[in-house]
Design a protein around this motif. Structure first.
Motif, PDB file in Angstrom:
ATOM      1  N   GLN A  46      49.475  26.942  -9.598  1.00 20.07           N
ATOM      2  CA  GLN A  46      48.938  25.720  -9.001  1.00 20.07           C
ATOM      3  C   GLN A  46      49.899  25.159  -7.958  1.00 20.07           C
ATOM      4  O   GLN A  46      49.463  24.605  -6.947  1.00 20.07           O
ATOM      5  N   VAL A  49      49.296  26.546  -4.478  1.00 17.50           N
ATOM      6  CA  VAL A  49      48.136  26.055  -3.723  1.00 17.50           C
ATOM      7  C   VAL A  49      48.003  24.538  -3.792  1.00 17.50           C
ATOM      8  O   VAL A  49      46.913  23.996  -3.618  1.00 17.50           O
ATOM      9  N   TRP A  50      49.087  23.804  -3.990  1.00 19.63           N
ATOM     10  CA  TRP A  50      49.012  22.358  -4.123  1.00 19.63           C
ATOM     11  C   TRP A  50      48.430  21.662  -2.900  1.00 19.63           C
ATOM     12  O   TRP A  50      47.811  20.597  -3.054  1.00 19.63           O
ATOM     13  N   PRO A  51      48.549  22.194  -1.681  1.00 19.53           N
ATOM     14  CA  PRO A  51      47.903  21.486  -0.560  1.00 19.53           C
ATOM     15  C   PRO A  51      46.388  21.368  -0.727  1.00 19.53           C
ATOM     16  O   PRO A  51      45.790  20.411  -0.252  1.00 19.53           O
ATOM     17  N   VAL A  52      45.771  22.317  -1.428  1.00 20.98           N
ATOM     18  CA  VAL A  52      44.335  22.229  -1.680  1.00 20.98           C
ATOM     19  C   VAL A  52      44.030  20.993  -2.523  1.00 20.98           C
ATOM     20  O   VAL A  52      43.069  20.263  -2.254  1.00 20.98           O
ATOM     21  N   TYR A  53      44.851  20.727  -3.519  1.00 23.57           N
ATOM     22  CA  TYR A  53      44.671  19.536  -4.349  1.00 23.57           C
ATOM     23  C   TYR A  53      44.849  18.262  -3.512  1.00 23.57           C
ATOM     24  O   TYR A  53      44.114  17.299  -3.683  1.00 23.57           O
ATOM     25  N   VAL A  55      44.368  17.864  -0.211  1.00 20.24           N
ATOM     26  CA  VAL A  55      43.224  17.698   0.694  1.00 20.24           C
ATOM     27  C   VAL A  55      41.997  17.245  -0.086  1.00 20.24           C
ATOM     28  O   VAL A  55      41.257  16.364   0.358  1.00 20.24           O
ATOM     29  N   HIS A  56      41.784  17.808  -1.281  1.00 19.30           N
ATOM     30  CA  HIS A  56      40.645  17.404  -2.109  1.00 19.30           C
ATOM     31  C   HIS A  56      40.744  15.928  -2.481  1.00 19.30           C
ATOM     32  O   HIS A  56      39.756  15.188  -2.422  1.00 19.30           O
TER      33      HIS A  56
END
Length: 65
Positions: A46, A49-53, A55-56
């Motif tokens: 996780q 890919v924390w930038p996905v969290y 942005v979400h």
């Protein structure tokens, strides 16, 4: 005699910044686990890919999507 080409990489500061961001995210996600082996492995994944969290969460705060 062959001509020499000099290549200068100037991305060292960005690499350090990304490493520090990964370490910070890893600490955050690991603190949220119970300490088991697989939850810690998942937390490390996780952290990649924390930038996905981020942005979400941002899009959710803006009520987009």
């Amino acid at each position: 005699m062959a001509e020499r080409t000099r290549v200068v990489e100037r991305n060292g500061a960005w690499g350090l910044l990304m490493l520090m961001a990964y370490i910070g995210a890893a600490i955050y996600f690991i603190q949220r686990t119970d300490g088991g082996f697989w939850p810690v492995v998942l937390a490390l994944l996780q952290a990649i890919v924390w930038p996905v969290y981020a942005v979400h969460a941002m899009l959710g705060a803006l009520s987009v999507g």
